[in-house]
Motif scaffolding. Structure first.
Motif, PDB file in Angstrom:
ATOM      1  N   LYS A 176     136.042 -58.963 -39.814  1.00  0.00           N
ATOM      2  CA  LYS A 176     135.854 -58.206 -38.608  1.00  0.00           C
ATOM      3  C   LYS A 176     135.890 -59.317 -37.420  1.00  0.00           C
ATOM      4  O   LYS A 176     135.713 -58.874 -36.263  1.00  0.00           O
ATOM      5  CB  LYS A 176     134.562 -57.610 -38.458  1.00  0.00           C
ATOM      6  N   GLY A 177     136.425 -60.808 -37.702  1.00  0.00           N
ATOM      7  CA  GLY A 177     136.613 -61.391 -36.675  1.00  0.00           C
ATOM      8  C   GLY A 177     136.648 -62.967 -37.273  1.00  0.00           C
ATOM      9  O   GLY A 177     136.861 -63.084 -38.488  1.00  0.00           O
ATOM     10  N   ALA A 178     136.597 -64.052 -36.510  1.00  0.00           N
ATOM     11  CA  ALA A 178     136.855 -65.348 -36.807  1.00  0.00           C
ATOM     12  C   ALA A 178     136.382 -66.137 -35.503  1.00  0.00           C
ATOM     13  O   ALA A 178     136.387 -65.527 -34.476  1.00  0.00           O
ATOM     14  CB  ALA A 178     138.284 -65.646 -37.163  1.00  0.00           C
ATOM     15  N   LEU A 179     135.684 -67.331 -35.755  1.00  0.00           N
ATOM     16  CA  LEU A 179     135.165 -68.210 -34.643  1.00  0.00           C
ATOM     17  C   LEU A 179     135.714 -69.482 -34.929  1.00  0.00           C
ATOM     18  O   LEU A 179     135.877 -69.966 -36.220  1.00  0.00           O
ATOM     19  CB  LEU A 179     133.781 -68.103 -34.771  1.00  0.00           C
ATOM     20  N   TRP A 180     135.851 -70.401 -33.923  1.00  0.00           N
ATOM     21  CA  TRP A 180     136.368 -71.690 -34.023  1.00  0.00           C
ATOM     22  C   TRP A 180     135.437 -72.409 -33.386  1.00  0.00           C
ATOM     23  O   TRP A 180     134.840 -72.265 -32.218  1.00  0.00           O
ATOM     24  CB  TRP A 180     137.638 -71.837 -33.545  1.00  0.00           C
ATOM     25  N   LYS A 181     135.067 -73.794 -33.867  1.00  0.00           N
ATOM     26  CA  LYS A 181     134.082 -74.835 -33.112  1.00  0.00           C
ATOM     27  C   LYS A 181     134.978 -75.307 -31.940  1.00  0.00           C
ATOM     28  O   LYS A 181     135.752 -75.808 -32.114  1.00  0.00           O
ATOM     29  CB  LYS A 181     133.566 -75.781 -33.980  1.00  0.00           C
ATOM     30  N   LYS A 182     134.169 -75.375 -30.546  1.00  0.00           N
ATOM     31  CA  LYS A 182     134.806 -76.042 -29.706  1.00  0.00           C
ATOM     32  C   LYS A 182     133.866 -77.108 -29.027  1.00  0.00           C
ATOM     33  O   LYS A 182     132.704 -76.826 -29.215  1.00  0.00           O
ATOM     34  CB  LYS A 182     135.184 -74.893 -28.739  1.00  0.00           C
ATOM     35  N   LYS A 183     134.360 -78.113 -28.144  1.00  0.00           N
ATOM     36  CA  LYS A 183     133.593 -78.855 -27.812  1.00  0.00           C
ATOM     37  C   LYS A 183     133.616 -78.960 -26.114  1.00  0.00           C
ATOM     38  O   LYS A 183     134.867 -78.938 -25.829  1.00  0.00           O
ATOM     39  CB  LYS A 183     133.809 -80.643 -28.144  1.00  0.00           C
ATOM     40  N   ALA A 184     132.624 -79.040 -25.450  1.00  0.00           N
ATOM     41  CA  ALA A 184     132.766 -79.225 -23.785  1.00  0.00           C
ATOM     42  C   ALA A 184     132.019 -80.305 -23.428  1.00  0.00           C
ATOM     43  O   ALA A 184     131.376 -80.906 -24.469  1.00  0.00           O
ATOM     44  CB  ALA A 184     132.295 -77.868 -23.290  1.00  0.00           C
ATOM     45  N   LYS A 185     132.252 -80.592 -22.277  1.00  0.00           N
ATOM     46  CA  LYS A 185     131.226 -81.765 -21.813  1.00  0.00           C
ATOM     47  C   LYS A 185     129.893 -81.691 -21.979  1.00  0.00           C
ATOM     48  O   LYS A 185     129.268 -82.719 -22.384  1.00  0.00           O
ATOM     49  CB  LYS A 185     131.313 -81.842 -20.279  1.00  0.00           C
ATOM     50  N   ASN A 186     129.133 -80.592 -22.037  1.00  0.00           N
ATOM     51  CA  ASN A 186     127.784 -80.626 -22.032  1.00  0.00           C
ATOM     52  C   ASN A 186     127.319 -79.812 -23.392  1.00  0.00           C
ATOM     53  O   ASN A 186     126.068 -79.998 -23.661  1.00  0.00           O
ATOM     54  CB  ASN A 186     127.305 -79.479 -20.771  1.00  0.00           C
ATOM     55  N   TYR A 204     130.155 -75.087 -28.732  1.00  0.00           N
ATOM     56  CA  TYR A 204     130.139 -73.629 -28.536  1.00  0.00           C
ATOM     57  C   TYR A 204     131.187 -73.333 -29.649  1.00  0.00           C
ATOM     58  O   TYR A 204     131.971 -74.173 -30.203  1.00  0.00           O
ATOM     59  CB  TYR A 204     130.343 -73.119 -27.386  1.00  0.00           C
ATOM     60  N   LEU A 205     131.117 -71.831 -29.798  1.00  0.00           N
ATOM     61  CA  LEU A 205     132.158 -71.105 -30.699  1.00  0.00           C
ATOM     62  C   LEU A 205     133.112 -70.307 -29.912  1.00  0.00           C
ATOM     63  O   LEU A 205     132.360 -69.929 -28.840  1.00  0.00           O
ATOM     64  CB  LEU A 205     131.499 -70.239 -31.784  1.00  0.00           C
ATOM     65  N   SER A 206     134.340 -70.167 -30.141  1.00  0.00           N
ATOM     66  CA  SER A 206     135.319 -69.234 -29.605  1.00  0.00           C
ATOM     67  C   SER A 206     136.022 -68.544 -30.581  1.00  0.00           C
ATOM     68  O   SER A 206     136.528 -69.142 -31.701  1.00  0.00           O
ATOM     69  CB  SER A 206     135.908 -70.205 -28.658  1.00  0.00           C
ATOM     70  N   GLY A 207     136.259 -67.267 -30.283  1.00  0.00           N
ATOM     71  CA  GLY A 207     136.984 -66.495 -30.993  1.00  0.00           C
ATOM     72  C   GLY A 207     137.015 -65.022 -30.935  1.00  0.00           C
ATOM     73  O   GLY A 207     137.268 -64.633 -29.816  1.00  0.00           O
ATOM     74  N   TYR A 208     137.012 -64.033 -31.919  1.00  0.00           N
ATOM     75  CA  TYR A 208     137.188 -62.695 -31.743  1.00  0.00           C
ATOM     76  C   TYR A 208     136.373 -61.903 -32.674  1.00  0.00           C
ATOM     77  O   TYR A 208     136.101 -62.596 -33.733  1.00  0.00           O
ATOM     78  CB  TYR A 208     138.399 -62.441 -31.650  1.00  0.00           C
ATOM     79  N   ILE A 218     130.606 -68.254 -27.847  1.00  0.00           N
ATOM     80  CA  ILE A 218     129.128 -68.184 -28.294  1.00  0.00           C
ATOM     81  C   ILE A 218     128.385 -69.320 -28.021  1.00  0.00           C
ATOM     82  O   ILE A 218     129.037 -70.251 -28.308  1.00  0.00           O
ATOM     83  CB  ILE A 218     128.844 -67.789 -29.754  1.00  0.00           C
ATOM     84  N   PHE A 219     127.521 -69.542 -26.908  1.00  0.00           N
ATOM     85  CA  PHE A 219     126.727 -70.709 -26.659  1.00  0.00           C
ATOM     86  C   PHE A 219     125.302 -70.614 -27.219  1.00  0.00           C
ATOM     87  O   PHE A 219     124.665 -69.667 -27.308  1.00  0.00           O
ATOM     88  CB  PHE A 219     126.770 -70.730 -25.020  1.00  0.00           C
ATOM     89  N   PRO A 220     124.977 -71.921 -27.528  1.00  0.00           N
ATOM     90  CA  PRO A 220     123.451 -72.095 -27.801  1.00  0.00           C
ATOM     91  C   PRO A 220     122.547 -71.536 -26.678  1.00  0.00           C
ATOM     92  O   PRO A 220     122.993 -71.793 -25.300  1.00  0.00           O
ATOM     93  CB  PRO A 220     122.924 -73.528 -27.957  1.00  0.00           C
ATOM     94  N   ASN A 221     121.538 -70.910 -26.649  1.00  0.00           N
ATOM     95  CA  ASN A 221     120.494 -70.580 -25.689  1.00  0.00           C
ATOM     96  C   ASN A 221     119.614 -71.496 -25.256  1.00  0.00           C
ATOM     97  O   ASN A 221     118.641 -71.881 -25.865  1.00  0.00           O
ATOM     98  CB  ASN A 221     119.637 -69.374 -26.041  1.00  0.00           C
ATOM     99  N   LYS A 222     120.070 -72.313 -24.172  1.00  0.00           N
ATOM    100  CA  LYS A 222     119.243 -73.381 -23.789  1.00  0.00           C
ATOM    101  C   LYS A 222     118.255 -73.135 -23.019  1.00  0.00           C
ATOM    102  O   LYS A 222     117.386 -74.076 -22.620  1.00  0.00           O
ATOM    103  CB  LYS A 222     120.248 -74.323 -22.955  1.00  0.00           C
ATOM    104  N   ILE A 231     123.783 -66.740 -27.589  1.00  0.00           N
ATOM    105  CA  ILE A 231     124.203 -65.708 -26.572  1.00  0.00           C
ATOM    106  C   ILE A 231     125.591 -65.626 -26.832  1.00  0.00           C
ATOM    107  O   ILE A 231     126.394 -66.460 -26.799  1.00  0.00           O
ATOM    108  CB  ILE A 231     123.743 -66.047 -25.386  1.00  0.00           C
ATOM    109  N   VAL A 232     126.110 -64.541 -26.878  1.00  0.00           N
ATOM    110  CA  VAL A 232     127.591 -63.966 -27.100  1.00  0.00           C
ATOM    111  C   VAL A 232     128.033 -63.527 -25.824  1.00  0.00           C
ATOM    112  O   VAL A 232     127.306 -62.480 -25.152  1.00  0.00           O
ATOM    113  CB  VAL A 232     127.801 -62.998 -28.190  1.00  0.00           C
ATOM    114  N   TYR A 233     129.186 -64.013 -25.185  1.00  0.00           N
ATOM    115  CA  TYR A 233     129.833 -63.593 -23.986  1.00  0.00           C
ATOM    116  C   TYR A 233     131.215 -63.360 -24.249  1.00  0.00           C
ATOM    117  O   TYR A 233     131.840 -63.700 -25.254  1.00  0.00           O
ATOM    118  CB  TYR A 233     129.992 -64.863 -22.961  1.00  0.00           C
ATOM    119  N   GLN A 234     131.755 -62.127 -23.286  1.00  0.00           N
ATOM    120  CA  GLN A 234     133.214 -62.065 -23.114  1.00  0.00           C
ATOM    121  C   GLN A 234     133.663 -63.118 -22.250  1.00  0.00           C
ATOM    122  O   GLN A 234     133.093 -63.409 -21.152  1.00  0.00           O
ATOM    123  CB  GLN A 234     133.168 -60.659 -22.600  1.00  0.00           C
ATOM    124  N   PRO A 235     134.748 -63.964 -22.718  1.00  0.00           N
ATOM    125  CA  PRO A 235     134.934 -65.056 -21.682  1.00  0.00           C
ATOM    126  C   PRO A 235     135.850 -64.459 -20.572  1.00  0.00           C
ATOM    127  O   PRO A 235     136.478 -63.401 -20.357  1.00  0.00           O
ATOM    128  CB  PRO A 235     136.252 -65.909 -22.632  1.00  0.00           C
TER     129      PRO A 235
END
Length: 67
Positions: free
Chosen positions: A16-26, A29-33, A45-49, A60-64
């Motif tokens: 029902k979907g797929a996710l890829w690991k991504k790196k930002a400065k801070n 997170y995960l990005s996918g569909y 999807i970002f960690p709940n800091k 927490i899951v967000y729509q980009p």
């Protein structure tokens, strides 16, 4: 080998979907569909800091934002 292909095919049908690991400065997170009722939805999807209690979510899951 055939049994492996048949088993993967059953899992592929249930995908029902797929996710890829991504790196930002801070943070990382995960990005996918995800697919809901045959429609693909992009998500990130970002960690709940701000987690302070055990009953709060780890992630927490967000729509980009659209570019």
């Amino acid at each position: 080998m055939r049994a492996i292909k048949e088993k993967m095919s059953k899992w592929t049908e249930k995908q029902k979907g797929a996710l890829w690991k991504k790196k930002a400065k801070n943070c990382n997170y995960l990005s996918g569909y995800v697919e809901v009722d045959g429609v693909q939805h992009s998500i990130v999807i970002f960690p709940n800091k701000y987690k302070t209690q055990p009953n709060q979510p780890e992630f927490i899951v967000y729509q980009p934002f659209q570019k």
